[in-house]
Design an enzyme around this catalytic site. Structure first.
Site, PDB file in Angstrom:
ATOM      1  N   ASP A  96      40.602  35.067 -57.062  1.00  0.00           N
ATOM      2  CA  ASP A  96      40.273  34.057 -58.062  1.00  0.00           C
ATOM      3  C   ASP A  96      39.259  34.669 -59.026  1.00  0.00           C
ATOM      4  O   ASP A  96      38.054  34.507 -58.891  1.00  0.00           O
ATOM      5  CB  ASP A  96      39.712  32.809 -57.394  1.00  0.00           C
ATOM      6  CG  ASP A  96      39.639  31.626 -58.344  1.00  0.00           C
ATOM      7  OD1 ASP A  96      40.047  31.773 -59.516  1.00  0.00           O
ATOM      8  OD2 ASP A  96      39.170  30.545 -57.920  1.00  0.00           O
ATOM      9  N   VAL A  97      39.784  35.385 -60.009  1.00  0.00           N
ATOM     10  CA  VAL A  97      38.940  36.160 -60.924  1.00  0.00           C
ATOM     11  C   VAL A  97      39.002  35.639 -62.362  1.00  0.00           C
ATOM     12  O   VAL A  97      38.183  36.021 -63.197  1.00  0.00           O
ATOM     13  CB  VAL A  97      39.339  37.651 -60.878  1.00  0.00           C
ATOM     14  CG1 VAL A  97      39.109  38.220 -59.485  1.00  0.00           C
ATOM     15  CG2 VAL A  97      40.796  37.859 -61.282  1.00  0.00           C
ATOM     16  N   LYS A  98      40.003  34.805 -62.661  1.00  0.00           N
ATOM     17  CA  LYS A  98      40.144  34.119 -63.958  1.00  0.00           C
ATOM     18  C   LYS A  98      39.931  35.055 -65.152  1.00  0.00           C
ATOM     19  O   LYS A  98      39.192  34.761 -66.079  1.00  0.00           O
ATOM     20  CB  LYS A  98      39.193  32.925 -64.042  1.00  0.00           C
ATOM     21  CG  LYS A  98      39.511  31.823 -63.028  1.00  0.00           C
ATOM     22  CD  LYS A  98      38.616  30.620 -63.225  1.00  0.00           C
ATOM     23  CE  LYS A  98      38.988  29.493 -62.263  1.00  0.00           C
ATOM     24  NZ  LYS A  98      38.640  29.803 -60.869  1.00  0.00           N
ATOM     25  N   ARG A  99      40.612  36.189 -65.140  1.00  0.00           N
ATOM     26  CA  ARG A  99      40.502  37.134 -66.235  1.00  0.00           C
ATOM     27  C   ARG A  99      41.346  36.675 -67.418  1.00  0.00           C
ATOM     28  O   ARG A  99      42.388  36.042 -67.253  1.00  0.00           O
ATOM     29  CB  ARG A  99      40.935  38.528 -65.794  1.00  0.00           C
ATOM     30  CG  ARG A  99      40.149  39.123 -64.630  1.00  0.00           C
ATOM     31  CD  ARG A  99      38.662  39.047 -64.855  1.00  0.00           C
ATOM     32  NE  ARG A  99      37.937  39.880 -63.903  1.00  0.00           N
ATOM     33  CZ  ARG A  99      36.771  39.554 -63.356  1.00  0.00           C
ATOM     34  NH1 ARG A  99      36.203  38.404 -63.664  1.00  0.00           N
ATOM     35  NH2 ARG A  99      36.156  40.371 -62.526  1.00  0.00           N
TER      36      ARG A  99
END
Length: 286
Positions: A96-99
């Site tokens: 869950d890094v939401k790049r």
């Protein structure tokens, strides 16, 4: 078998549970906090115990990188060790890094999270910069069996500020869903779902039902269960139509020992019990 085929099948076999390892020190039992270890080592030990206790119940693990980045290099080591430990058990791991950035930078994000020390199976992506923020992942989806979940209709209260604005007759989140369907059309697996999925929260089940109908080839990562108000009955109504989702819970599961008043080595059993209760809460309605 593409990654979303695998996740789809595991969600049917085990139940649609995604355990969120959004781990911070405040969630750790006292016996771990008292260890003469670094903060990252304590969190790693906690996560491994949780994974061992829930591996037969979890279709996936979601690891929120911010919880680890905040601890610097020690935390990033904990992140790396956690995702490797779960993946070595042949369980899908979602970073869950939401790049979300232009393609030249996206190339580096893709390399950083689909290879090397931080390698995961699926990562979350913010596509509000358009397809430039998505296209760097295509080659990894095609050639390395990876996947992405794109933010579509999130569960946070202020999501309505932008996502529920209308452009002519459509909400912005509906337009994003159409884009996700289009971008994912080349990556559909045998289950009928694309390896480009969407993040849609459980907090607005009426919207979710409409999204599901509009996006028939999209597999969903669903936050909002438990602590944010989503109920098992809500997601079951979605899953009755098609098994198109895994449901994430983080705080609601990894604080199970605290709710039971357990601060010793037996903490993970209470987290297992919380995970089992979530599974039963959903499946009872199917």
């Amino acid at each position: 078998m593409m990654i979303m085929d695998r996740l789809y099948k595991d969600a049917i076999k085990k139940g649609p549970i995604c355990v969120g390892l959004d781990t911070t020190l405040k969630f750790l039992p006292q016996y771990l906090l008292l260890k003469d270890w670094s903060d990252g080592e304590k969190i790693t030990a906690f996560n491994k115990k949780v994974i061992d206790a829930t591996e037969d119940l979890a279709a996936a693990y979601k690891v929120q990188i911010a919880c680890y980045e905040s601890l610097g290099l020690d935390g990033l080591k904990a992140y790396s060790e956690t995702v490797k430990y779960a993946r070595n058990k042949n369980i899908v791991v979602i970073g869950d890094v939401k790049r979300g950035d232009i393609s030249s930078t996206g190339d580096q994000y893709a390399k950083g999270h689909f290879t090397g020390d931080f390698e995961v199976d699926i990562m979350t992506v913010n596509a509000y910069m358009g397809e430039d923020a998505v296209s760097p992942y295509y080659s990894y989806i095609k050639d390395n069996n990876k996947g992405i979940f794109i933010l579509q209709r999130t569960s946070n209260p202020s999501a309505v500020d932008l996502q529920n604005l209308k452009v002519q007759d459509d909400f912005i989140y509906e337009i994003m869903g159409d884009k996700i369907e289009k971008w994912g059309s080349a990556f559909r697996g045998e289950c009928g779902f694309s390896s480009i999925g969407a993040v849609v929260g459980l907090t607005r089940p009426d919207e979710f039902a409409a999204i599901q109908k509009r996006c028939p080839h999209t597999f969903f990562l669903v936050p909002g269960y438990g602590a944010q108000g989503g109920k098992g009955e809500d997601i079951a109504n979605i899953l009755k139509r098609t098994r198109c989702a895994v449901v994430n819970s983080s705080r609601g599961l990894i604080t199970g020992h605290q709710k039971a008043g357990c601060e010793d080595e037996g903490f993970a059993e209470h987290i297992r019990n919380a995970t089992l209760a979530m599974k039963e809460d959903i499946l009872q309605w199917l």
